[in-house]
Design a protein around this motif. Structure first.
Motif, PDB file in Angstrom:
ATOM      1  N   ASN A  73       0.834  -1.203   0.000  1.00  0.00           N
ATOM      2  CA  ASN A  73       0.000   0.000   0.000  1.00  0.00           C
ATOM      3  C   ASN A  73       0.871   1.257   0.000  1.00  0.00           C
ATOM      4  O   ASN A  73       0.583   2.216  -0.717  1.00  0.00           O
ATOM      5  CB  ASN A  73      -0.911   0.040   1.237  1.00  0.00           C
ATOM      6  N   THR A 133     -11.485   0.938  -1.402  1.00  0.00           N
ATOM      7  CA  THR A 133     -10.210   1.216  -2.090  1.00  0.00           C
ATOM      8  C   THR A 133     -10.305   2.558  -2.812  1.00  0.00           C
ATOM      9  O   THR A 133     -11.395   2.993  -3.181  1.00  0.00           O
ATOM     10  CB  THR A 133      -9.864   0.093  -3.085  1.00  0.00           C
ATOM     11  N   THR A 134      -9.173   3.209  -2.963  1.00  0.00           N
ATOM     12  CA  THR A 134      -9.142   4.454  -3.752  1.00  0.00           C
ATOM     13  C   THR A 134      -8.432   4.177  -5.081  1.00  0.00           C
ATOM     14  O   THR A 134      -8.209   5.081  -5.878  1.00  0.00           O
ATOM     15  CB  THR A 134      -8.377   5.551  -3.000  1.00  0.00           C
ATOM     16  N   LYS A 135      -8.049   2.888  -5.254  1.00  0.00           N
ATOM     17  CA  LYS A 135      -7.276   2.555  -6.441  1.00  0.00           C
ATOM     18  C   LYS A 135      -8.221   2.298  -7.619  1.00  0.00           C
ATOM     19  O   LYS A 135      -9.393   1.948  -7.390  1.00  0.00           O
ATOM     20  CB  LYS A 135      -6.422   1.313  -6.177  1.00  0.00           C
ATOM     21  N   THR A 139      -8.260  -4.290  -4.474  1.00  0.00           N
ATOM     22  CA  THR A 139      -9.405  -5.147  -4.103  1.00  0.00           C
ATOM     23  C   THR A 139     -10.150  -4.543  -2.924  1.00  0.00           C
ATOM     24  O   THR A 139     -11.293  -4.896  -2.644  1.00  0.00           O
ATOM     25  CB  THR A 139      -8.927  -6.545  -3.679  1.00  0.00           C
TER      26      THR A 139
HETATM   27  P1  ADP Z   1      -6.360  -1.691  -1.782  1.00  0.00           P
HETATM   28  O1  ADP Z   1      -4.920  -1.568  -1.491  1.00  0.00           O
HETATM   29  O2  ADP Z   1      -6.736  -2.863  -2.552  1.00  0.00           O
HETATM   30  O3  ADP Z   1      -7.007  -0.413  -2.179  1.00  0.00           O
HETATM   31  P2  ADP Z   1      -6.439  -1.731   0.987  1.00  0.00           P
HETATM   32  O4  ADP Z   1      -7.500  -2.139   2.010  1.00  0.00           O
HETATM   33  O5  ADP Z   1      -5.158  -2.342   1.174  1.00  0.00           O
HETATM   34  O6  ADP Z   1      -7.023  -1.985  -0.386  1.00  0.00           O
HETATM   35  O7  ADP Z   1      -6.261  -0.159   1.073  1.00  0.00           O
HETATM   36  C1  ADP Z   1      -7.383   0.676   1.142  1.00  0.00           C
HETATM   37  C2  ADP Z   1      -6.985   2.085   0.828  1.00  0.00           C
HETATM   38  O8  ADP Z   1      -6.227   2.671   1.831  1.00  0.00           O
HETATM   39  C3  ADP Z   1      -6.164   2.232  -0.353  1.00  0.00           C
HETATM   40  O9  ADP Z   1      -6.961   2.194  -1.528  1.00  0.00           O
HETATM   41  C4  ADP Z   1      -5.521   3.604  -0.125  1.00  0.00           C
HETATM   42  O10 ADP Z   1      -6.412   4.632  -0.521  1.00  0.00           O
HETATM   43  C5  ADP Z   1      -5.411   3.706   1.346  1.00  0.00           C
HETATM   44  N1  ADP Z   1      -4.050   3.514   1.792  1.00  0.00           N
HETATM   45  C6  ADP Z   1      -3.530   2.384   2.323  1.00  0.00           C
HETATM   46  N2  ADP Z   1      -2.257   2.580   2.723  1.00  0.00           N
HETATM   47  C7  ADP Z   1      -1.946   3.855   2.402  1.00  0.00           C
HETATM   48  C8  ADP Z   1      -0.751   4.647   2.560  1.00  0.00           C
HETATM   49  N3  ADP Z   1       0.398   4.160   3.080  1.00  0.00           N
HETATM   50  N4  ADP Z   1      -0.816   5.933   2.113  1.00  0.00           N
HETATM   51  C9  ADP Z   1      -1.949   6.440   1.600  1.00  0.00           C
HETATM   52  N5  ADP Z   1      -3.061   5.741   1.428  1.00  0.00           N
HETATM   53  C10 ADP Z   1      -3.079   4.470   1.818  1.00  0.00           C
END
Ligand code: ADP
Length: 878
Positions: free
Chosen positions: A780, A831-833, A839
Motif C-alpha cells: 500500500n 479502495t481508492t485505487k 481489491t
Molecule cells: P487496496 O490496497 O486494494 O485499495 P487496501 O485495504 O489495502 O485496499 O487499502 C485501502 C486504501 O487505503 C487504499 O486504496 C488507499 O487509498 C489507502 N491507503 C492504504 N495505505 C496507504 C498509505 N500508506 N498511504 C496512503 N493511502 C493508503
C-alpha cells in the motif's frame, strides 16, 4: 381392807405386835416346815399368778427380790414383819406386808395388800420434783425456754439415774429433736428414731425390752420412752436411756407431762404469735384486713387496713358510701342489706382516693351476716384489676391481630376419635365467607376440593397419630371458588396423654401456590427452550466439570446429555486451548461476569471445530466463582470461509508480488548464466585453472542457494496457516516480508529502511499471517508513493517495545491519508485505487489477522505520510 386394820401396818414393821388370830382378810398361806404351800385362803388369793398347787414352795409365788426376805426355813422368819411381792395374773406385782404364825401343824403366813401405801409414799417423794420442774418451765423467759427445758431434763435424768434424756416434739413435718440432757449417749440416728416414734405414737410408756425393734436399735441397752398427749396423739416423747430401771408408768407419765405440757403450751403460743405476725404482715402486703358492721352502729375496719386506705377505722354508712365510686354505691348498699339478712357478700368496689387525678382503688368486699351483724374482709385488688385490664387490652390487641391477619385460627374438639370444630377466629368470614356456625365450619372436610379429600383424611390421621401436621389442600369458599390453604395444626393432650383438642392455623397460600405453579411452568418452558435450543448450552464448574449440557452440545460432543454430567470439558480441548480457557475464566469477576471467545475443539470424528463461546460467571457472596453458564455456536464454517478468504488474499498478494519475484529469481539465474558462460569460454581456451573453476562454482552454488531460499519461503507463505497459534519472533515476519519485496521495491526506486531492533521478542500467532499483514502495508505504501510520484520515496519499518506489547510501525513519505478516511480504509472492499487494481481487502484482512492475534492495527498521519501501527501482546514464557 378396812382403814383401822390398814393403819396398823403404816408403822414401821419392827413395831408390829403379833396378832391373836388370823383375820379373814388379805391373803393366808398355810405352809409346812419346808415352806411348801399346803393351802391358800383370803380374797387376795384370786389375784395370784400361781393357783394352789400341790408341792409348790412359797418362793414360787414370789417375785425374785422377795426371796431374800424368806431366807432359811419358816422357823427363822418368825417374829418379824415380812414385806413380800407376789406375781399376779395381771402381770404387775402384788405388794403385801404380814407375819408368820406357828400353827398346831406347820405355819400360817398372814398378809395384807400395801400397794396403795407404797404408791403414796413414792408420790410423796415425787411431788417436790414435779412442782420444781413445772415452775421452772412456766416462769422462764421465751428466749430461755430451750435452755431451761434442758436444765430440767438434767434434773429428771439425775432423778432417774439415767445417762441421757432426749425430748422429741411433733411438728408439722414430723418428729423433731428439741433438746437433750447433758449426758453422752449413742442415740440411734435421728431418722430411724423418728420413724419408730411415728409407729409408737398411739402407745403409752414403751420400754425397749417390750419392743424388739427398739431393742435392736439401742443394741440391747436400757431405753424407755414416755409419751405426752394433749389430745388423741402423742405430741412429744421423752426418751430416757441408760436408767437402771424404768420408773412405774404412772409416775413417768406424770413427770413427762409436768415437763412437757408447759413447754408445749408456751411453744404453741409462740408459734401462734409468730403466725399472727406473719398474717399481719401478709395482710399488710396484700392490702387486706377484716371489717365488721354491727346490727346497730358504724362500720369498723381493721386499723391497719383503715390506715392504708386512708379511712377512719369507724365510719358511718353514708360516709362509707360517699367514699365509693358513684356507680358502686347502690350495689354496695343492696349487697350490705342482703348480707344483713344472711346472704353472702362478695362485691368488687372502687374506693375514691382523695386525689381526683388518681385512679380509684379497687377493693374486694367480702363477708357474711349473722343476726343482723355482718363481718368479713376487704382485699385491695387494684393490682389485679390493673393486670386484668392490661391482659384485656393485650387480648383485644391479639384478637384484633388475629382477626385482621390472613390466617384463620381454629380449635377442634376431640370426641370419640373424631374432631369437631369449636372455634374460629374472626378472619374466617373475610377469608372463606363462612359463618362460624355454618355447616362447612363445623365440618371443613365437606368443603375440601374433591381431588384433595385423601389429603384431608390423611391430615386428620397424621394429626391424631403424630400430634402435629402441616399440609396443603384446597377449600371451597362461600362463592364456590377454591383457596389453597396451608394447614398447621397441633394436638393437645391431657395429663393422661388422651387427645383433648386441636389448635390449628389456616393460611391462605393460593397466591404463593399459584405463583409456584407459574414458576414451575415457566421453568418447564425454559427447560424446553434450553433442551430444544439449536445453540449449545452448558453449565460447568471453574475446574471445567460439566454440570449440565443440552442435547445439541451432547450431539456435537458425540454423547448423551446424561453422559455430559460430570464430564471434563477439557478433554475436548488441546493443552493450549485448555490453558487459555481456564485463564479466561480467571478474569471473570462479579463486576465483569461476562466474556466471550472463539474456542477450538477436537471433536471425535471431525478434525476441528470452532465455537463462539459466550460465558457468564455465577459467584457466591464472597465473590468466588461457583459456576459458569455458557452458550455456544458452531463457527467452524465461518472460520473456514475466513481462512479461505485469507488464503485468497494471500495468493492475491503473491500474485501482486509476482513481478518482483520474477526479478528476484532472475537475478541469481543471470549471475549463474554469466558464470557458466565465462567458465565455458575459459575451458574452450584451455585457461580454466582449478582455482578459477572453484570460484565460479562457489558463486553458482551461492546463487542456487539464494533462489532455493526464495522459492522455499514462497512455498511456506503460500501454505495454509496452522490452526493453532504458535510463538514466533515478530521481527522474523518483517524479515520474511523484506525477502519477498525488497528487490521489487528497489526496482521501483523505493527505499526500504528496516531499523533493526536490539531485542526481538516473541508473539503468538502465525508468522506467515503477520508477514501477509506487513506485505499489505508495504505494498500500500509503495502504491501511494508511486501514485504521488515523490522524489525520494522511502518506506520505514521500526519496532517499539514495552513491558506488555511489541509495536511494529510502518510509515512512508507518501503524504498520508485523509483523516476522514481513517476509519473507512479498514472496511472490506474500500479502495481508492482504480478498478481492477485494488481489491479493498488488504487492510480489512490485515485488521482481522492482527485482531485474531489479540492485537490491534491502527493508522495515523505522521511526518511526511501515513504511519500504520501493529500492536501485539508479548508472548511471555514463564
Ligand atoms: P487496496 O490496497 O486494494 O485499495 P487496501 O485495504 O489495502 O485496499 O487499502 C485501502 C486504501 O487505503 C487504499 O486504496 C488507499 O487509498 C489507502 N491507503 C492504504 N495505505 C496507504 C498509505 N500508506 N498511504 C496512503 N493511502 C493508503
Amino acid at each position: 381392807m378396812s382403814g383401822g386394820l390398814f393403819d396398823r401396818w403404816r408403822t414401821a414393821p419392827t413395831a408390829v405386835a403379833e396378832p391373836q388370830a388370823p383375820a379373814a382378810v388379805g391373803l393366808q398361806l398355810w405352809l409346812d416346815d419346808q415352806a411348801r404351800v399346803l393351802r391358800l385362803a383370803g380374797p387376795l388369793r384370786t389375784l395370784l399368778a400361781l393357783p394352789g398347787q400341790p408341792g409348790a414352795q412359797v418362793h414360787d409365788y414370789l417375785l425374785r427380790h422377795s426371796w431374800l426376805v424368806l431366807e432359811g426355813e419358816p422357823a427363822d422368819w418368825q417374829g418379824q414383819p415380812l414385806d413380800l411381792d407376789f406375781h399376779t395374773v395381771m402381770g404387775h406385782a402384788l405388794h403385801t406386808r404380814g407375819w408368820l404364825l406357828r400353827q398346831a401343824q406347820g405355819w400360817l403366813l398372814q398378809l395384807f395388800d400395801i400397794g396403795d401405801l407404797l404408791r403414796e409414799q413414792r408420790w410423796d417423794r415425787q411431788r417436790p420434783l414435779l412442782g420444781e420442774i413445772g415452775h421452772a418451765l412456766r416462769e422462764c423467759g421465751v428466749s430461755r425456754l430451750a435452755q431451761t427445758t434442758q436444765e430440767q431434763l438434767q434434773v429428771l435424768a439425775d432423778h432417774w439415774q439415767a445417762r441421757s434424756l432426749r425430748l422429741m416434739l411433733r411438728e408439722a413435718e414430723g418428729w423433731r429433736h428439741y433438746v437433750s440432757s447433758e449426758g453422752a449417749w449413742p442415740w440411734p440416728a435421728e431418722q430411724v428414731l423418728q420413724a419408730r416414734l411415728q409407729a409408737l405414737s398411739a402407745q403409752g410408756l414403751v420400754e425397749a425390752n417390750d419392743d424388739q425393734e427398739l431393742l435392736a436399735l439401742c443394741g440391747g441397752i436400757s431405753l424407755f420412752m414416755v409419751p405426752c398427749r394433749l389430745g388423741q396423739d402423742a405430741e412429744a416423747w421423752l426418751l430416757c436411756a441408760g436408767a437402771p430401771q424404768a420408773p412405774p408408768a404412772d409416775m413417768a407419765l406424770a413427770l413427762a407431762r409436768t415437763l412437757i405440757e408447759p413447754l408445749l403450751v408456751r411453744h404453741r403460743r409462740q408459734q401462734l404469735h409468730e403466725q399472727a405476725g406473719h398474717l399481719d404482715d401478709l395482710q399488710q402486703q396484700l392490702g387486706a384486713g377484716w371489717w365488721q358492721w354491727p346490727a346497730q352502729g358504724d362500720l369498723q375496719l381493721d386499723p391497719a387496713l383503715a390506715r392504708t386506705l386512708a379511712l377512719p377505722s369507724r365510719i358511718s354508712e353514708p360516709q362509707w358510701l360517699a367514699h365509693l365510686h358513684p356507680a358502686d354505691r347502690e350495689p354496695a348498699q343492696l349487697a350490705l342489706a342482703q348480707a344483713r339478712e344472711g346472704q353472702v357478700l362478695g362485691l368488687n368496689l372502687r374506693l375514691l382516693t382523695g386525689d381526683s387525678q388518681q385512679a380509684p382503688r379497687w377493693l374486694h368486699w367480702a363477708g357474711h351476716g349473722r343476726g343482723g351483724q355482718v363481718r368479713g374482709f376487704l382485699l385491695d385488688i387494684s393490682a389485679l384489676k390493673a393486670q386484668e385490664q392490661q391482659a384485656g387490652a393485650a387480648r383485644a390487641r391479639l384478637e384484633n391481630l388475629i382477626a385482621s391477619s390472613p390466617a384463620v385460627i381454629y380449635v377442634q374438639h376431640y370426641a370419640e376419635g373424631a374432631l369437631h370444630s369449636t372455634f374460629f377466629s374472626a378472619s374466617l368470614a373475610p377469608l372463606l365467607g363462612w359463618a362460624a356456625d355454618s355447616e362447612q365450619a363445623r365440618q371443613p372436610g365437606l368443603a375440601v376440593h374433591p381431588d384433595d379429600r385423601a389429603l384431608w383424611l390423611q391430615r386428620t390421621r397424621d394429626l391424631l397419630r403424630e400430634g402435629q401436621v402441616r399440609c396443603r389442600y384446597r377449600l371451597r369458599d362461600q362463592l364456590g371458588g377454591y383457596h389453597w390453604m396451608l394447614d398447621e395444626a397441633r394436638l393437645l393432650r391431657d395429663d393422661l396423654g388422651q387427645p383433648v383438642e386441636v389448635v390449628g392455623l389456616w393460611l391462605d397460600v393460593s397466591e404463593a401456590t399459584e405463583a409456584a405453579e407459574r414458576m414451575r411452568q415457566s421453568e418447564e418452558r425454559y427447560r424446553v427452550l434450553v433442551e430444544d435450543s439449536p445453540a449449545m448450552i452448558c453449565r460447568y464448574r471453574p475446574d471445567l466439570t460439566v454440570l449440565f449440557g443440552n442435547r445439541p452440545l451432547a450431539d456435537y460432543l458425540g454423547c448423551t446429555p446424561a453422559q455430559l454430567e460430570g464430564a471434563d470439558l477439557g478433554q475436548w480441548l488441546s493443552a493450549g486451548q485448555r490453558e487459555a480457557f481456564v485463564s479466561r475464566l480467571r478474569t471473570l469477576t462479579p463486576e465483569q461476569p461476562l466474556s466471550s471467545a472463539e474456542i477450538c475443539l477436537q471433536l471425535p470424528g471431525r478434525e476441528h471445530a470452532w465455537w463462539v463461546w459466550a460465558e457468564r460467571g455465577l459467584f457466591d457472596d464472597a465473590g468466588r466463582l461457583l459456576e459458569v453458564q455458557a452458550v455456544g455456536r458452531d463457527n467452524t464454517e465461518v472460520r473456514r470461509s475466513q481462512q479461505q478468504l485469507l488464503q485468497g488474499a494471500k495468493m492475491a498478494t503473491l500474485g501482486e508480488l509476482a513481478t518482483g519475484l520474477v526479478h528476484e529469481i532472475n537475478q541469481p539465474l543471470n549471475v549463474m548464466r554469466m558464470a557458466v558462460a565465462n567458465t565455458l569460454k575459459r575451458l574452450e581456451n584451455g585457461v580454466a585453472d582449478p582455482a578459477y573453476l572453484e570460484d565460479k562454482l562457489r558463486r553458482i552454488e551461492a546463487q542456487v542457494e539464494r533462489a532455493a531460499r526464495l522459492v522455499e519461503h514462497m512455498r511456506v507463505y503460500g501454505r495454509r496457516s496452522a490452526l493453532e497459534h504458535v510463538p514466533f519472533r515478530a521481527w522474523a515476519a518483517v524479515e520474511g516480508a523484506r525477502a519477498l519485496l525488497e528487490e521489487g521495491l528497489r526496482g521501483k526506486g523505493v527505499a526500504l529502511r528496516l531499523e533493526c531492533p536490539g531485542e526481538q521478542p516473541q508473539v503468538l500467532g502465525h508468522q506467515d499471517q503477520l508477514e501477509q499483514v506487513l506485505i499489505n502495508l508495504l505494498v500500500n505504501a509503495r502504491d501511494a508513493l508511486l501514485e504521488q510520484g515523490r522524489a525520494q520515496p522511502w518506506i520505514r519499518v521500526r519496532q517499539l517495545l514495552d513491558r506488555q506489547c511489541v509495536r511494529l510501525l510502518v510509515d512512508d513519505n507518501a503524504g498520508g491519508i485523509d483523516p476522514l478516511l481513517h476509519e473507512r480504509i479498514f472496511e472490506p472492499f474500500f479502495t481508492t485505487k482504480p478498478a481492477g487494481v485494488g481489491t479493498g481487502l488488504g487492510l480489512s484482512v490485515s485488521h482481522g489477522i492482527v485482531a485474531h492475534m489479540g492485537g490491534s492495527l491502527t493508522v495515523a498521519n505522521a511526518g511526511e505520510g501515513a504511519c500504520f501501527c501493529i500492536e501485539l501482546p508479548l508472548h511471555i514464557t514463564s
